[in-house]
Enzyme design. Sequence first.
Site, short mmCIF file in Angstrom:
data_model
loop_
_atom_site.label_atom_id
_atom_site.label_comp_id
_atom_site.label_asym_id
_atom_site.label_seq_id
_atom_site.Cartn_x
_atom_site.Cartn_y
_atom_site.Cartn_z
CG ASP A 71 55.56 28.01 42.30
OD1 ASP A 71 54.92 27.96 43.06
OD2 ASP A 71 56.34 29.06 42.06
CG LEU A 72 51.39 22.84 43.64
CD1 LEU A 72 50.63 22.38 45.08
CD2 LEU A 72 51.00 21.81 42.27
CE LYS A 73 51.72 30.11 47.09
NZ LYS A 73 52.00 31.12 48.17
NE ARG A 96 44.70 27.46 57.64
CZ ARG A 96 44.54 28.58 58.50
NH1 ARG A 96 43.61 29.19 58.58
NH2 ARG A 96 45.53 28.94 59.15
NE ARG A 102 43.05 30.46 48.20
CZ ARG A 102 42.40 30.19 49.06
NH1 ARG A 102 41.23 29.92 49.30
NH2 ARG A 102 43.15 29.60 50.03
N GLY A 136 44.36 24.82 63.37
CA GLY A 136 44.49 23.95 64.58
C GLY A 136 45.65 22.94 64.40
CG HIS A 137 49.20 22.02 65.04
ND1 HIS A 137 49.48 21.25 63.87
CD2 HIS A 137 49.95 23.06 64.87
CE1 HIS A 137 50.29 21.91 63.10
NE2 HIS A 137 50.48 23.09 63.47
CG ASP A 138 46.78 15.59 67.86
OD1 ASP A 138 46.26 14.99 68.81
OD2 ASP A 138 46.69 14.67 66.76
CG ASP A 167 48.21 15.29 63.35
OD1 ASP A 167 47.07 16.04 63.34
OD2 ASP A 167 49.28 15.62 63.74
#
Length: 373
Positions: A71-73, A96, A102, A136-138, A167
């Site tokens: 759990d990186l948070k 992102r 963060r 966004g996506h491809d 991608d």
Amino acid sequence: MRPLEGLLVLDFSTLLPGPMATLLLAEAGAEVVKIERPGRGDEMRGYTPRWGADSTNFALLNRGKRSVALDLKDPAERKRLEPLLARADVLVEQFRPGVMDRLGLSYDAVSARNPRLIYCSITGYGQTGPKRDAAGHDLNYIGDTGLLALSHGDAARPVVPPALIADIAGGAYPAVMNILLALTRRGATGLGCYLDVAMTDNLFPFLYWALGQGAATGVWPGNGTDLVTGGSPRYRLYPAADGRIVAVAAIEDRFWAVFCEAIGLAPALRDDTQDAPATARRISEIIAAAPSAHWREVFARADCCCSVVATLQEAVADPHFIARGLFTRQVANGQGGTMPALPVPVDPGFRAPEDAASPAAPGLGADTAAYLP
């Protein structure tokens, strides 16, 4: 010895671009450890069709890797990562912009402890610029760069491209290319670096001819108007009588002359600079008058850059690809199932022998205890 043996790669990415990049690194011998969220892991695990515990997509893209669930948070959980971060050679992330910062895992923070680290961020729009935070996506990426506008079909029935160009060609491949360049430089300097891989940036090389035309003439290509987008009768798709598609790519004059002779095109129409639409219409009529089997035989004899479009099922059974050994290696799902492993563009001399068993993709968190204190 495979060229990347002894290198440790930490893979924080999910879905396609990052996992494809780290698959190539793993094939060349790198030790790749996926850092996944507990419970769900890489979102690709849940895709369909299922194959064992996970999806076929996940199995193909993540074979031979290791999985750590974390759990990186949670600051305490992140602290457990510190020994891995300290000895890693490469880090690949696909969040992102700003997310790793963060989490306390930015390049500046991690490289302060490990200055030899090569840190690669893969995003749609890059770490800077007005669109850096846009989702966004491809399809969005090829649309934003003008690539899709060159050949999307009739506006009433627009065609979605069959490949995820951004991608793979804009993300995964440039990531691997730049990681290898960074490793080469690190061998000379001892220092790692930060790599900002923006999928949209890396699509513009595909537009080299269109960019050149627009810049040099002021006339920018439109939808299907140019040589390699269907604007010429020499490079176009023509339906045969049985509904199969004939791919004509007889661009050079020598191939064009052989093609015209092979299909019996009237001499008056062979100069396609005079009335290209008329030439294309007549070719369409000729191709539509016979089934694809006929044209397959005709073009096999003529050897003029023309072929019948194969289905994927036909392609994987093609004697040429079988002879090349593309689908020899098998990947397992850990539950007794096997399927052909995904062929990747790593030279066979840099991979494990073809007769070696291809390791399965890891179960979620299967290697946590082995890698984290």
